[in-house]
Design a protein around this motif. Structure first.
Motif, PDB file in Angstrom:
ATOM      1  N   ILE A 166       0.902  -1.092   0.048  1.00 18.36           N
ATOM      2  CA  ILE A 166      -0.003   0.248  -0.075  1.00 18.36           C
ATOM      3  C   ILE A 166       0.914   1.323  -0.027  1.00 18.36           C
ATOM      4  CG2 ILE A 166      -1.493   1.503   1.445  1.00 18.36           C
ATOM      5  CD1 ILE A 166      -2.872  -1.236   2.306  1.00 18.36           C
ATOM      6  N   THR A 167       1.873   1.335   0.926  1.00 18.25           N
ATOM      7  CA  THR A 167       2.903   2.337   0.774  1.00 18.25           C
ATOM      8  C   THR A 167       3.649   2.400  -0.442  1.00 18.25           C
ATOM      9  OG1 THR A 167       3.120   1.958   3.273  1.00 18.25           O
ATOM     10  CG2 THR A 167       4.782   3.290   2.055  1.00 18.25           C
ATOM     11  N   ALA A 168       3.838   1.553  -1.102  1.00 23.41           N
ATOM     12  CA  ALA A 168       4.769   1.545  -2.442  1.00 23.41           C
ATOM     13  C   ALA A 168       3.707   2.284  -3.579  1.00 23.41           C
ATOM     14  CB  ALA A 168       5.303   0.288  -2.818  1.00 23.41           C
ATOM     15  N   LEU A 169       2.419   1.690  -3.511  1.00 24.02           N
ATOM     16  CA  LEU A 169       1.493   2.128  -4.435  1.00 24.02           C
ATOM     17  C   LEU A 169       1.132   3.641  -4.279  1.00 24.02           C
ATOM     18  CD1 LEU A 169      -0.716  -1.006  -4.607  1.00 24.02           C
ATOM     19  CD2 LEU A 169       0.665  -0.090  -6.216  1.00 24.02           C
ATOM     20  N   ASP A 170       0.966   4.040  -3.136  1.00 22.36           N
ATOM     21  CA  ASP A 170       0.707   5.605  -2.583  1.00 22.36           C
ATOM     22  C   ASP A 170       1.898   6.425  -3.458  1.00 22.36           C
ATOM     23  OD1 ASP A 170      -1.715   4.963  -1.414  1.00 22.36           O
ATOM     24  OD2 ASP A 170      -0.776   4.979   0.703  1.00 22.36           O
ATOM     25  N   LYS A 171       2.967   5.878  -3.330  1.00 17.34           N
ATOM     26  CA  LYS A 171       3.971   6.538  -3.854  1.00 17.34           C
ATOM     27  C   LYS A 171       3.949   6.704  -5.323  1.00 17.34           C
ATOM     28  CE  LYS A 171       7.107   6.238   0.086  1.00 17.34           C
ATOM     29  NZ  LYS A 171       8.601   5.667   0.371  1.00 17.34           N
ATOM     30  N   MET A 172       3.582   5.778  -6.260  1.00 18.82           N
ATOM     31  CA  MET A 172       3.545   5.657  -7.422  1.00 18.82           C
ATOM     32  C   MET A 172       2.520   6.061  -8.417  1.00 18.82           C
ATOM     33  SD  MET A 172       6.080   2.305  -8.092  1.00 18.82           S
ATOM     34  CE  MET A 172       5.113   1.115  -6.929  1.00 18.82           C
ATOM     35  N   CYS A 173       1.465   5.617  -7.780  1.00 21.32           N
ATOM     36  CA  CYS A 173       0.041   5.820  -8.517  1.00 21.32           C
ATOM     37  C   CYS A 173      -0.534   7.099  -8.397  1.00 21.32           C
ATOM     38  CB  CYS A 173      -0.882   4.778  -8.116  1.00 21.32           C
ATOM     39  SG  CYS A 173      -0.549   2.883  -8.606  1.00 21.32           S
ATOM     40  N   SER A 174      -1.271   7.318  -9.248  1.00 20.04           N
ATOM     41  CA  SER A 174      -2.180   8.656  -9.173  1.00 20.04           C
ATOM     42  C   SER A 174      -2.909   8.521  -7.881  1.00 20.04           C
ATOM     43  CB  SER A 174      -2.944   8.842 -10.483  1.00 20.04           C
ATOM     44  OG  SER A 174      -4.012   7.777 -10.575  1.00 20.04           O
ATOM     45  N   LYS A 175      -3.476   9.731  -7.589  1.00 23.26           N
ATOM     46  CA  LYS A 175      -4.117   9.870  -6.152  1.00 23.26           C
ATOM     47  C   LYS A 175      -5.455   8.907  -6.302  1.00 23.26           C
ATOM     48  CE  LYS A 175      -6.371  12.954  -2.880  1.00 23.26           C
ATOM     49  NZ  LYS A 175      -6.531  14.489  -2.522  1.00 23.26           N
ATOM     50  N   GLU A 176      -6.109   8.941  -7.561  1.00 24.57           N
ATOM     51  CA  GLU A 176      -7.357   8.322  -7.732  1.00 24.57           C
ATOM     52  C   GLU A 176      -7.243   6.768  -7.536  1.00 24.57           C
ATOM     53  OE1 GLU A 176     -11.105   7.956 -10.893  1.00 24.57           O
ATOM     54  OE2 GLU A 176      -9.623   9.544 -10.922  1.00 24.57           O
ATOM     55  N   CYS A 177      -6.157   6.351  -8.410  1.00 27.51           N
ATOM     56  CA  CYS A 177      -5.757   5.038  -8.552  1.00 27.51           C
ATOM     57  C   CYS A 177      -5.477   4.637  -6.944  1.00 27.51           C
ATOM     58  CB  CYS A 177      -4.883   4.655  -9.630  1.00 27.51           C
ATOM     59  SG  CYS A 177      -4.346   3.051  -9.568  1.00 27.51           S
ATOM     60  N   ALA A 178      -4.530   5.184  -6.330  1.00 28.54           N
ATOM     61  CA  ALA A 178      -3.957   4.930  -5.060  1.00 28.54           C
ATOM     62  C   ALA A 178      -4.937   4.734  -4.017  1.00 28.54           C
ATOM     63  CB  ALA A 178      -2.863   5.761  -4.621  1.00 28.54           C
ATOM     64  N   ASN A 179      -6.013   5.593  -4.265  1.00 27.54           N
ATOM     65  CA  ASN A 179      -7.139   5.422  -3.194  1.00 27.54           C
ATOM     66  C   ASN A 179      -7.979   4.291  -3.568  1.00 27.54           C
ATOM     67  OD1 ASN A 179      -6.457   7.688  -1.961  1.00 27.54           O
ATOM     68  ND2 ASN A 179      -7.755   8.960  -2.972  1.00 27.54           N
ATOM     69  N   GLU A 180      -8.218   3.944  -4.701  1.00 26.20           N
ATOM     70  CA  GLU A 180      -8.885   2.761  -5.451  1.00 26.20           C
ATOM     71  C   GLU A 180      -7.994   1.428  -4.760  1.00 26.20           C
ATOM     72  OE1 GLU A 180     -10.165   0.217  -9.249  1.00 26.20           O
ATOM     73  OE2 GLU A 180      -9.831   2.436  -9.451  1.00 26.20           O
ATOM     74  N   LEU A 181      -6.926   1.378  -5.021  1.00 20.93           N
ATOM     75  CA  LEU A 181      -6.212   0.277  -4.847  1.00 20.93           C
ATOM     76  C   LEU A 181      -5.944  -0.040  -3.183  1.00 20.93           C
ATOM     77  CD1 LEU A 181      -3.253   0.374  -7.431  1.00 20.93           C
ATOM     78  CD2 LEU A 181      -5.433  -1.218  -7.394  1.00 20.93           C
ATOM     79  N   ARG A 182      -5.760   1.005  -2.557  1.00 28.35           N
ATOM     80  CA  ARG A 182      -5.684   1.163  -1.078  1.00 28.35           C
ATOM     81  C   ARG A 182      -7.117   0.677  -0.496  1.00 28.35           C
ATOM     82  NH1 ARG A 182      -3.594   3.705   3.511  1.00 28.35           N
ATOM     83  NH2 ARG A 182      -1.877   4.609   2.368  1.00 28.35           N
ATOM     84  N   SER A 183      -8.147   0.976  -1.103  1.00 27.45           N
ATOM     85  CA  SER A 183      -9.650   0.356  -0.598  1.00 27.45           C
ATOM     86  C   SER A 183      -9.443  -1.105  -0.612  1.00 27.45           C
ATOM     87  CB  SER A 183     -10.468   1.005  -1.354  1.00 27.45           C
ATOM     88  OG  SER A 183     -11.946   0.442  -0.888  1.00 27.45           O
ATOM     89  N   GLU A 184      -9.144  -1.588  -1.921  1.00 31.09           N
ATOM     90  CA  GLU A 184      -9.116  -3.075  -1.978  1.00 31.09           C
ATOM     91  C   GLU A 184      -8.148  -3.838  -1.357  1.00 31.09           C
ATOM     92  OE1 GLU A 184     -11.024  -5.005  -3.970  1.00 31.09           O
ATOM     93  OE2 GLU A 184     -12.114  -3.204  -5.162  1.00 31.09           O
ATOM     94  N   LEU A 185      -7.102  -3.371  -1.048  1.00 33.57           N
ATOM     95  CA  LEU A 185      -5.916  -3.789  -0.359  1.00 33.57           C
ATOM     96  C   LEU A 185      -6.176  -3.831   1.205  1.00 33.57           C
ATOM     97  CD1 LEU A 185      -2.638  -2.627  -2.113  1.00 33.57           C
ATOM     98  CD2 LEU A 185      -3.381  -5.069  -2.090  1.00 33.57           C
ATOM     99  N   SER A 186      -6.861  -2.818   1.767  1.00 31.79           N
ATOM    100  CA  SER A 186      -7.281  -2.492   2.919  1.00 31.79           C
ATOM    101  C   SER A 186      -8.286  -3.417   3.373  1.00 31.79           C
ATOM    102  CB  SER A 186      -7.485  -1.129   3.412  1.00 31.79           C
ATOM    103  OG  SER A 186      -6.505  -0.130   3.211  1.00 31.79           O
ATOM    104  N   SER A 187      -9.002  -3.744   2.519  1.00 35.59           N
ATOM    105  CA  SER A 187     -10.251  -4.750   2.725  1.00 35.59           C
ATOM    106  C   SER A 187      -9.830  -6.022   3.246  1.00 35.59           C
ATOM    107  CB  SER A 187     -11.384  -4.736   1.711  1.00 35.59           C
ATOM    108  OG  SER A 187     -12.278  -5.653   2.130  1.00 35.59           O
ATOM    109  N   VAL A 188      -8.881  -6.505   2.348  1.00 31.21           N
ATOM    110  CA  VAL A 188      -8.168  -7.985   2.613  1.00 31.21           C
ATOM    111  C   VAL A 188      -7.297  -7.881   3.728  1.00 31.21           C
ATOM    112  CG1 VAL A 188      -6.855  -9.614   1.771  1.00 31.21           C
ATOM    113  CG2 VAL A 188      -8.224  -8.541   0.243  1.00 31.21           C
ATOM    114  N   ARG A 189      -6.645  -6.713   3.924  1.00 28.74           N
ATOM    115  CA  ARG A 189      -5.441  -6.654   5.000  1.00 28.74           C
ATOM    116  C   ARG A 189      -6.855  -6.429   6.228  1.00 28.74           C
ATOM    117  NH1 ARG A 189      -1.978  -1.414   6.704  1.00 28.74           N
ATOM    118  NH2 ARG A 189      -4.322  -0.336   6.823  1.00 28.74           N
ATOM    119  N   ARG A 190      -7.766  -6.157   6.418  1.00 26.48           N
ATOM    120  CA  ARG A 190      -8.592  -5.854   7.406  1.00 26.48           C
ATOM    121  C   ARG A 190      -8.916  -7.385   7.965  1.00 26.48           C
ATOM    122  NH1 ARG A 190     -13.770  -6.437   7.894  1.00 26.48           N
ATOM    123  NH2 ARG A 190     -14.017  -5.963   5.559  1.00 26.48           N
ATOM    124  N   ARG A 191      -9.330  -8.138   6.995  1.00 19.44           N
ATOM    125  CA  ARG A 191      -9.859  -9.547   7.046  1.00 19.44           C
ATOM    126  C   ARG A 191      -8.719 -10.404   7.977  1.00 19.44           C
ATOM    127  NH1 ARG A 191     -13.051  -8.650   2.710  1.00 19.44           N
ATOM    128  NH2 ARG A 191     -11.502  -9.215   1.172  1.00 19.44           N
TER     129      ARG A 191
END
Length: 686
Positions: A375-400
């Motif tokens: 998540i940290t790596a993607l935040d640095k590389m992706c656009s804000k919109e894409c990073a937020n989208e991927l963060r949401s997906e990754l965070s959902s699995v990470r929460r489980r």
């Protein structure tokens, strides 16, 4: 080689690559297991003009054929300017068209434009001919002539299509049809060249030796340092082609070719690292021993992707598109990142759904940490919109995964509660439950920072035992009163750790009551208490979590057990050495004396026979016990023997009652707590 038509030239172009358009299209759509996705947010290319006048098309193709066959070569060479010179004239036409407000009275430009279009077509065929030595990317100046000419023709075609009012339809129809066809032909050529560059770059064995040497000269490290290992010349050519295709309205075709081939290269790089796609069902059916290996491999690949592959693809995207089209660069990289993340998430989600058992905690935490880093790596590389989208997906699995980790750790409470033994551990040794629990906590605290985060974000209070909460709160208040420098407020993970240790204390207290001998009961409590304290001292993480006050309290409890043991075991022995009551009217009562020595010998023998089989595995604790016993017994026995031993006559009577000398007492004490069952049995036989 003679070419009969525009269509035959296109066929020759495809024959050079050995594939039909249909086959190339099929290969493009099926060449990757990644789903092809060109971001729908990209601007749609302008509607390309299609000729509706067959006569114009036939005539245009015929003209091109005549130029190549030599029918008008002489005229082109001697009476027409070169393509470079004609570019200047076309620039003037473009400028005039751009300045005109009224398109109803266009200047006579058809002949010039058609001549220019035919010359561009000839230039493309020079590159595409199987007999020509001219290849794109080998002559930079000639490439620039072609690119600039196609760019002008594309711009001119668009301007003419906008100027085609009713009055100008007849005047421009033939010209417009020809320019549109040549632009389309040029874009097909550019698309294929882009494909070739990408395929050659992804497969070093296909590069020409010259290009390979140039690339290797700039690559002094491993693939990790230089991925995607594409030379500057190739990147420059891709940048030029991409810019031309996008400006000509062929953005979708350009992005599709780039996207599919880079995804193929990305997938191949992952496979070289050992990536294996597993379904959720396959993961759930897998034995844990096998699954552990897959988890380790997954973690390695995700780290490689986050630290090497994605940064390399980001750099390449920016190099090819970012200068003129940063939004396209962001979209292309975002699509690639999404494809990779989907593959990773399937495996991580499958792990979160597998059986939750204690031995799986540390692997679950490893995956949790890996996703956090991703998540940290993607935040640095992706656009804000894409990073937020991927963060949401990754965070959902990470929460489980976090919830699974909390559940597994807190389930240790139930394991301790349910460990009800009916038989005591022989010799008062450290109980297996104590070893298991403390070693588990010891290893868990290697992941202290991660578990702190997991419990802070995903802790569910209901998992804690309600019966222990009042006691824990009371302990916290007492700790705060007694130790103002205890540290920051207790975290959820620290609270859970103390809950588990409190449960372990209660369990050990219950198990100690299984011993009928009170002395052995205290040895058992000392052994287990010392083991717990040593594990806390060995782990700085556990010590930080429980605090100094907790350790001092433990040490105080151990001293209490020690005193209780001495009182239960040796107080009665010391009573035998009490000098009071031994004399009446200043005369030693010999029968009483004999009874005292006899009782001492019997008690001391029994203690030795019994406690030599007891176990104190901690050397320091064993030494402390022996020293404390010797410090009490030897002086008392030496004093009693010196005062009353002389009342026995030498010989059998003395040997009968005075069985031990002071040094014998000391050596016998040194045999205690060795867990020596054989010595105990031998003593009993004697």
């Amino acid at each position: 080689m003679e070419k009969n038509s525009f269509a035959s030239k296109s066929s020759s172009f495809n024959d050079r690559r050995g594939l039909s358009k249909k086959e190339k299209s099929t290969r493009l759509s099926k060449s990757s297991s990644f789903s092809v996705h060109v971001d729908c947010r990209l601007p749609r290319p302008p509607q390309r003009t299609r000729s509706s006048n067959d006569a114009v098309l036939i005539q245009a193709v015929s003209d091109v054929k005549e130029i190549e066959n030599g029918g008008v070569v002489e005229e082109v060479v001697h009476h027409q300017p070169t393509l470079e010179e004609l570019n200047e004239e076309i620039d003037g036409i473009i400028e005039k068209l751009s300045l005109m407000e009224d398109n109803s009275n266009l200047p006579e430009i058809s002949q010039t434009v058609e001549t220019f279009a035919k010359m561009v077509q000839v230039e493309i065929e020079r590159y595409d001919s199987s007999e020509s030595t001219l290849k794109f990317g080998e002559d930079v100046e000639q490439d620039n002539v072609l690119l600039n000419s196609v760019s002008r023709l594309s711009k001119l075609s668009n301007m003419l299509s906008k100027s085609s009012s009713d009055e100008n339809v007849k005047k421009l129809s033939s010209c417009l049809s020809l320019t549109s066809l040549v632009v389309q032909r040029a874009m097909t050529f550019m698309e294929e060249e882009l494909r070739i560059i990408l395929e050659d770059s992804a497969n070093p064995s296909r590069r020409s030796s010259a290009k390979l040497e140039a690339t290797e000269s700039n690559e002094e490290g491993s693939e990790e340092d230089n991925y995607p290992m594409i030379g500057e010349e190739s990147i420059s050519n891709m940048r030029k082609i991409g810019s031309l295709m996008i400006s000509a309205g062929y953005e979708t075709e350009c992005c599709q070719v780039y996207s599919v081939l880079r995804r193929n290269a990305f997938k191949e790089a992952m496979q070289r690292e050992g990536f294996e796609k597993l379904s959720i069902d396959e993961v759930q059916k897998m034995q844990w021993e096998s699954l552990e290996g897959h988890i380790g491999n997954w973690i390695k690949i995700v780290k490689y992707v986050a630290n090497v592959l994605l940064p390399g693809e980001k750099k390449l995207c920016d190099s090819v598109f970012s200068n003129e089209h940063p939004s396209i660069s962001d979209a292309m990289f975002s699509n690639l990142a999404r494809s990779a993340v989907i593959l990773f998430l399937n495996f991580a989600e499958a792990i979160s759904l597998t059986k939750r058992s204690a031995e799986r905690l540390f692997k679950v935490i490893d995956i949790y940490d890996t996703l956090t880093d991703l998540i940290t790596a993607l935040d640095k590389m992706c656009s804000k919109e894409c990073a937020n989208e991927l963060r949401s997906e990754l965070s959902s699995v990470r929460r489980r995964l976090g919830e699974a980790a909390v559940f597994i750790f807190c389930d240790l409470e139930n394991s301790i509660k349910n460990d009800v033994a009916r038989n005591p551990v022989p010799g008062g040794a450290v109980h297996p439950l104590t070893r298991y629990t403390m070693n588990y906590l010891w290893y868990a605290c290697d992941f202290k920072d991660s578990l702190e985060q997991v419990f802070s974000l995903h802790h569910i209070t209901g998992l804690n035992l309600e019966s222990l909460e009042p006691r824990r709160e009371h302990q916290d208040e007492e700790d705060n009163r007694n130790n103002k420098n205890q540290g920051p407020k207790q975290t959820p993970f620290a609270a859970e750790l103390l809950t588990i240790m409190s449960l372990l204390d209660a369990n050990l207290e219950a198990k100690s009551k299984l011993y009928k001998d009170p002395s052995l009961r205290y040895i058992f409590l000392m052994n287990n208490g010392r083991y717990i304290l040593q594990k806390i001292k060995e782990s700085a993480e556990i010590h930080d979590l429980v605090g100094n006050n907790f350790c001092r309290k433990r040490s105080s409890e151990l001293r209490g057990y020690h005193k209780s043991y001495q009182r239960e075991t040796w107080s009665r022995v010391l009573q035998c050495l009490n000098q009071e009551g031994m004399q009446v009217n200043n005369k030693v009562q010999k029968p009483v004396l004999k009874e005292r020595f006899k009782a001492f010998n019997q008690m001391f023998d029994d203690i030795h026979k019994t406690q030599s089989a007891w176990v104190v595995s901690d050397e320091q604790l064993q030494s402390e016990l022996r020293v404390s016993i010797s410090a009490v017994m030897i002086p008392a026995y030496r004093s009693f023997l010196a005062r009353f031993g002389q009342h026995f006559t030498h010989g059998r009577q003395r040997e009968k009652y005075i069985k031990y000398q002071p040094e014998d007492i000391e050596s016998t004490i040194e045999e205690l707590f060795d867990g020596n069952q054989n010595l105990s049995m031998a003593r009993r036989k004697n």
